[in-house]
Scaffold this motif. Structure first.
Motif, mmCIF file in Angstrom:
data_model
loop_
_atom_site.group_PDB
_atom_site.id
_atom_site.type_symbol
_atom_site.label_atom_id
_atom_site.label_comp_id
_atom_site.label_asym_id
_atom_site.label_seq_id
_atom_site.Cartn_x
_atom_site.Cartn_y
_atom_site.Cartn_z
ATOM 1 N N ARG A 18 -39.578 45.448 6.807
ATOM 2 C CA ARG A 18 -38.584 44.904 7.434
ATOM 3 C C ARG A 18 -38.731 43.740 7.984
ATOM 4 O O ARG A 18 -39.664 43.285 8.487
ATOM 5 C CB ARG A 18 -38.544 45.890 8.787
ATOM 6 N N THR A 19 -37.569 42.756 7.871
ATOM 7 C CA THR A 19 -37.804 41.504 8.109
ATOM 8 C C THR A 19 -37.629 41.295 9.826
ATOM 9 O O THR A 19 -36.815 41.771 10.293
ATOM 10 C CB THR A 19 -36.499 40.573 7.453
ATOM 11 N N SER A 20 -38.759 40.399 10.098
ATOM 12 C CA SER A 20 -38.760 40.114 11.750
ATOM 13 C C SER A 20 -38.726 38.969 11.675
ATOM 14 O O SER A 20 -39.305 37.746 10.870
ATOM 15 C CB SER A 20 -40.066 40.618 12.128
ATOM 16 N N VAL A 21 -37.813 38.392 12.604
ATOM 17 C CA VAL A 21 -37.562 37.142 12.838
ATOM 18 C C VAL A 21 -37.947 36.507 14.265
ATOM 19 O O VAL A 21 -37.470 37.187 15.004
ATOM 20 C CB VAL A 21 -36.048 36.507 12.450
ATOM 21 N N LEU A 22 -38.580 35.531 14.361
ATOM 22 C CA LEU A 22 -38.826 34.926 15.705
ATOM 23 C C LEU A 22 -37.970 33.794 16.086
ATOM 24 O O LEU A 22 -37.920 32.916 15.425
ATOM 25 C CB LEU A 22 -40.430 34.590 15.804
ATOM 26 N N ILE A 23 -37.302 33.832 17.232
ATOM 27 C CA ILE A 23 -36.306 32.623 17.734
ATOM 28 C C ILE A 23 -37.111 32.123 18.963
ATOM 29 O O ILE A 23 -37.360 32.537 19.854
ATOM 30 C CB ILE A 23 -35.093 33.185 18.090
ATOM 31 N N LEU A 24 -37.470 30.885 18.643
ATOM 32 C CA LEU A 24 -38.162 30.039 19.554
ATOM 33 C C LEU A 24 -37.857 29.044 20.256
ATOM 34 O O LEU A 24 -37.073 28.018 19.732
ATOM 35 C CB LEU A 24 -39.581 29.367 18.921
ATOM 36 N N SER A 25 -37.406 29.115 21.463
ATOM 37 C CA SER A 25 -36.735 27.709 22.183
ATOM 38 C C SER A 25 -37.556 27.387 23.533
ATOM 39 O O SER A 25 -38.257 28.548 24.045
ATOM 40 C CB SER A 25 -35.412 28.362 22.614
ATOM 41 N N GLY B 268 -28.546 34.074 21.756
ATOM 42 C CA GLY B 268 -28.037 35.608 21.733
ATOM 43 C C GLY B 268 -27.157 35.673 20.593
ATOM 44 O O GLY B 268 -27.167 36.809 19.857
ATOM 45 N N THR B 269 -26.401 34.734 20.101
ATOM 46 C CA THR B 269 -25.631 34.739 18.735
ATOM 47 C C THR B 269 -26.306 34.982 17.812
ATOM 48 O O THR B 269 -25.998 35.951 16.647
ATOM 49 C CB THR B 269 -24.909 33.615 18.723
ATOM 50 N N LEU B 270 -27.362 34.303 17.379
ATOM 51 C CA LEU B 270 -28.395 34.454 16.348
ATOM 52 C C LEU B 270 -28.999 35.714 16.226
ATOM 53 O O LEU B 270 -28.921 36.294 15.218
ATOM 54 C CB LEU B 270 -29.494 33.299 16.237
ATOM 55 N N LYS B 271 -29.495 36.252 17.289
ATOM 56 C CA LYS B 271 -30.137 37.623 17.438
ATOM 57 C C LYS B 271 -29.060 38.772 17.041
ATOM 58 O O LYS B 271 -29.475 39.423 16.149
ATOM 59 C CB LYS B 271 -30.635 37.956 18.837
ATOM 60 N N LYS B 272 -27.876 38.463 17.538
ATOM 61 C CA LYS B 272 -26.870 39.583 17.188
ATOM 62 C C LYS B 272 -26.767 39.656 15.761
ATOM 63 O O LYS B 272 -26.442 40.583 15.171
ATOM 64 C CB LYS B 272 -25.548 39.485 18.121
ATOM 65 N N SER B 273 -26.504 38.464 15.179
ATOM 66 C CA SER B 273 -25.755 38.044 13.948
ATOM 67 C C SER B 273 -27.137 38.856 12.985
ATOM 68 O O SER B 273 -26.790 39.597 11.768
ATOM 69 C CB SER B 273 -25.664 36.814 13.465
ATOM 70 N N ILE B 274 -28.176 38.498 13.211
ATOM 71 C CA ILE B 274 -29.300 38.802 12.459
ATOM 72 C C ILE B 274 -29.679 40.347 12.430
ATOM 73 O O ILE B 274 -29.696 41.047 11.238
ATOM 74 C CB ILE B 274 -30.682 38.093 12.838
ATOM 75 N N GLU B 275 -29.464 40.987 13.440
ATOM 76 C CA GLU B 275 -29.714 42.272 13.679
ATOM 77 C C GLU B 275 -28.381 43.340 13.381
ATOM 78 O O GLU B 275 -28.713 44.401 13.545
ATOM 79 C CB GLU B 275 -30.202 42.607 15.207
ATOM 80 N N THR B 276 -27.420 42.697 12.801
ATOM 81 C CA THR B 276 -26.345 43.333 12.239
ATOM 82 C C THR B 276 -26.893 44.243 11.063
ATOM 83 O O THR B 276 -26.281 45.319 10.777
ATOM 84 C CB THR B 276 -25.150 42.360 11.970
ATOM 85 N N ASN B 277 -27.858 43.638 10.388
ATOM 86 C CA ASN B 277 -28.363 44.486 9.097
ATOM 87 C C ASN B 277 -29.500 45.138 9.756
ATOM 88 O O ASN B 277 -30.374 44.665 10.420
ATOM 89 C CB ASN B 277 -28.862 43.189 8.302
ATOM 90 N N LYS B 278 -29.578 46.566 9.687
ATOM 91 C CA LYS B 278 -30.577 47.302 10.578
ATOM 92 C C LYS B 278 -32.006 47.030 9.787
ATOM 93 O O LYS B 278 -33.006 47.503 10.338
ATOM 94 C CB LYS B 278 -29.914 48.905 10.310
ATOM 95 N N GLN B 279 -31.997 46.342 8.699
ATOM 96 C CA GLN B 279 -33.342 46.113 8.138
ATOM 97 C C GLN B 279 -34.254 44.910 8.633
ATOM 98 O O GLN B 279 -35.100 44.758 8.675
ATOM 99 C CB GLN B 279 -33.208 45.750 6.685
ATOM 100 N N ARG B 280 -33.242 44.334 9.675
ATOM 101 C CA ARG B 280 -34.024 43.000 10.246
ATOM 102 C C ARG B 280 -33.900 42.903 11.896
ATOM 103 O O ARG B 280 -32.987 43.921 12.319
ATOM 104 C CB ARG B 280 -32.961 41.822 9.934
ATOM 105 N N LYS B 281 -34.994 42.416 12.394
ATOM 106 C CA LYS B 281 -35.255 42.524 13.736
ATOM 107 C C LYS B 281 -35.224 40.962 14.245
ATOM 108 O O LYS B 281 -36.209 40.411 13.714
ATOM 109 C CB LYS B 281 -36.466 43.495 14.460
ATOM 110 N N ALA B 282 -34.785 40.762 15.235
ATOM 111 C CA ALA B 282 -35.070 39.349 15.892
ATOM 112 C C ALA B 282 -35.472 39.248 17.355
ATOM 113 O O ALA B 282 -35.057 40.188 18.097
ATOM 114 C CB ALA B 282 -33.641 38.509 15.829
ATOM 115 N N THR B 283 -36.408 38.550 17.523
ATOM 116 C CA THR B 283 -37.085 38.412 18.976
ATOM 117 C C THR B 283 -36.945 37.069 19.402
ATOM 118 O O THR B 283 -37.142 36.081 18.764
ATOM 119 C CB THR B 283 -38.747 38.876 18.966
ATOM 120 N N ILE B 284 -36.697 37.022 20.737
ATOM 121 C CA ILE B 284 -36.500 35.601 21.221
ATOM 122 C C ILE B 284 -37.576 35.568 22.276
ATOM 123 O O ILE B 284 -38.144 36.281 23.103
ATOM 124 C CB ILE B 284 -35.023 35.621 22.259
#
Length: 677
Positions: free
Chosen positions: A291-298, A306-322
């Protein structure tokens, strides 16, 4: 012709006669025959000349009969042959084709439909899906300005598209359904719908939603089971009655093995049940262990996060963490991609940590970005200029070929904001989007991707990407296009695979009612897309001794081949590029499913609802004469008589000019012949 023109023409006749008489009869010594010939020629030539100068307009009237259209829409799906209605449908088509009164009154158009619509002379009943709403809507659009009668010849069993019983015909369209097939309702159990995700994760459970239907009047009991490799993985008793005709079940099945897992769902049939095909439904799930995990760092909140997180997690194989840069405890080994949002001084240690972890990253800059930090951490990238803010529109690079994506209308999207200045880039990269300043395309990248063997990085020089997602939703009523683009970008960046010259996109399994597509890209030795590649695919199924060779066709910046008639089973394939000898192999499964065999009778109720909604009535194959009488006696389908009046000036009649020249030439030659010249 007006009265004034008639007066002018009369005066022209008098003048031509008087002029010619004075010239050839007054004090003329020529003989009678010569005078008569010369008088006649001169009179006609003078009159013709004056007639052209008067230039009257001549009106012509043509009568045109405009017949209304009769559209005969014939169901060309496999359910017609399954219900053994081929002869009935063919006889109906022949009746309207041969009937003299119908063809004298109407322009008859024959079309066949399944999932698509075709103009046909005969039906073959091989369409694997049926979309009745589509054919009605297409006829409505095609004949919206003309009066037409639409005869819908079908069993009413639809497997695709919107529910046709609620279709609204236009004011010019009248729909007459002809029902083919047995309308008798027999006691029947069926799986009406089965919902399951295409992917599941190893050692997790995935849900399967099933809707079971019952047609009958007695109270009955049955059992629903799901089998995997012959073993029962789910079982439950179900009860039906005349009042309780539908049951919804949900099963949570274990994903215990990586790869494609095939299942068989079945509602055990009733005793002497007529149609048992619709009691079964095969389905498959691809079990994956990643499962692809993405770290969003700001360092500060922003709508883009929030836009990036929602778009990335549209695919259930991916998870984004802010996360925020001020946080110290972050386990980088849990992520495959890091997104740096508008880096500043608080990011120094993070760039170093990402480098040590050898992670792919995506840098997004904006009005609050500290470019000194970027230059220090990424020496190959800098920006010179001022702190003035600038709007940058996006323009697609048509030659980009690192991965396939759809143009979501980038040039029409709202601009992104960044600091004004020139980018200096000292690394190999490929531009996906160019900067467009007030309608002028620049060579400066707005979105670029750099790849160094197994490591990838991307750079977006502008903030407020949330406006793009909002704009696309307003235009399409869906975020899908934007989310798909971001998903493709994230998938490309999170991959650790080294770039290969031959890339193939396909699914691990397909259903037998699907069109099976393969997309491929081939790159030259410099990893530039090669539009002159010679790609072919070889399919093999050992169980049925099947071998098939096909060639890929070029579609923009990728190659494509499709199959729509593969039998269920396991297939192996080899894709090869003939010039270079590069090959790739793989395998996929075709799961048996035929929606057209799920019906045991015609759907009388829906066709009756369609007719009632459009103020018509249903007909059967033995009522064709009644339908013919209805069509011929309906005043809305009368032949319209059109009178076309065309006005043309005499000066446009070129033949009169030739006549005038001929008369003058004739007189001259006659006079020459007689020695009068």
């Amino acid at each position: 012709m007006t009265l004034l023109n008639i007066i002018y023409i009369t005066l022209a006749v008098i003048f031509a006669l008087g002029f010619s008489y004075f010239q050839y009869y007054v004090k003329s010594k020529r003989n009678k025959k010569e005078r008569l010939i010369l008088f006649t020629l001169r009179t006609l030539s003078v009159f013709t000349l004056l007639f052209l100068l008067i230039n009257p307009k001549i009106k012509s009237v043509t009568i045109q009969k405009v017949k209304p259209d009769l559209v005969l829409a014939l169901d060309n799906s496999e359910s017609i042959s399954y219900l053994k209605q081929e002869n009935n449908l063919s006889e109906i088509a022949l009746f309207f084709k041969k009937d003299e009164e119908i063809n004298k009154r109407f322009n008859v158009h024959n079309i066949g439909f399944g999932s698509e619509i075709l103009a046909i002379d005969s039906t073959n009943f091989n369409a694997k899906q049926t979309d009745i709403f589509k054919v009605l809507d297409d006829v409505k659009s095609s004949f919206k300005r003309k009066q037409n009668a639409s005869i819908l010849v079908t069993d009413g069993n639809q497997t695709l598209g919107r529910d046709f019983q609620y279709f609204n015909a236009s004011k010019n369209q009248k729909i007459f359904p002809i029902i083919v097939g047995d309308t008798t309702k027999f006691p029947d159990l069926s799986i009406s719908k089965l919902n399951v995700n295409r992917y599941a994760f190893l050692e997790n459970k995935f849900p399967v939603e099933v809707f079971l239907n019952y047609s009958g009047s007695k109270n009955i009991a049955s059992r629903f089971v799901i089998l995997n490799d012959g073993e029962t993985v789910f079982s439950e008793e179900v009860n039906f009655s005349e009042e309780n005709r539908s049951v919804r079940l949900e099963a949570n099945l274990p994903a215990s093995q990586v790869g494609t897992q095939t299942f068989s769902a079945e509602i055990l049939p009733l005793k002497n049940e007529k149609n048992t095909v619709n009691n079964q439904n095969n389905f498959a799930v691809e079990v994956i262990d990643e499962r692809t995990s993405v770290l969003i760092l700001s360092s500060f909140p922003h709508p883009d996060l929030g836009t990036l997180k929602k778009s990335i997690e549209t695919n259930k194989q991916r998870k984004a963490t802010i996360k925020y840069a001020s946080e110290n405890i972050v386990k980088l080994n849990e992520y495959q991609l890091v997104i740096f949002y508008q880096p500043n001084n608080s990011f120094n240690n993070w760039f170093e940590a990402i480098g040590k972890a050898n992670l792919n990253y995506f840098v997004i800059t904006g009005t609050k970005t500290d470019w000194n930090v970027i230059k220090k951490s990424l020496p190959f990238l800098s920006k010179s200029g001022s702190n003035t803010e600038q709007d940058f529109y996006a323009e697609i690079n048509p030659n980009f070929n690192q991965f396939q994506f759809e143009d979501i209308g980038f040039l029409n999207l709202p601009p992104l904001q960044d600091k004004f200045g020139d980018l200096k880039i000292d690394t190999d990269f490929e531009t996906l989007l160019y900067q467009n300043l007030e309608g002028v395309t620049t060579k400066q990248p707005l979105l670029m991707i750099s790849r160094n063997n197994a490591k990838s990085s991307a750079f977006l020089f502008g903030e407020n990407i949330w406006r793009w997602r909002t704009k696309i939703f307003l235009e399409n009523k869906s975020f899908e296009k934007f989310d798909k683009f971001i998903g493709g970008l994230v998938q490309n960046l999170s991959s650790k695979k080294k770039k290969e010259r031959l890339n193939i996109e396909y699914e691990s399994f397909y259903y037998s009612n699907e069109i099976i597509k393969f997309d491929a890209q081939f790159f030259d030795e410099n990893y530039q897309f090669d539009p002159n590649a010679n790609l072919k695919i070889k399919l093999k199924n050992d169980s049925i001794n099947m071998v098939s060779d096909s060639r890929f066709l070029l579609r923009n910046n990728f190659y494509q081949v499709s199959f729509n008639d593969l039998q269920p089973g396991e297939y192996e394939f080899t894709v090869s590029e003939e010039n270079s000898g590069i090959k790739k192999t793989g395998k996929f499964s075709v799961i048996s499913f035929n929606g057209e065999e799920q019906f045991s009778s015609a759907n009388f109720s829906k066709l009756k609802n369609l007719a009632d909604k459009n103020e018509s009535q249903v007909y059967f194959p033995d009522q064709l004469e009644n339908l013919k009488s209805e069509l011929l006696n309906d005043n809305r389908f009368s032949i319209i008589i059109k009178e076309n009046i065309k006005s043309q000036a005499i000066i446009e009649w070129y033949i009169l000019l030739f006549i005038l020249v001929g008369l003058l030439a004739g007189e001259w030659f006659y006079r020459k012949y007689k020695g009068l010249i």
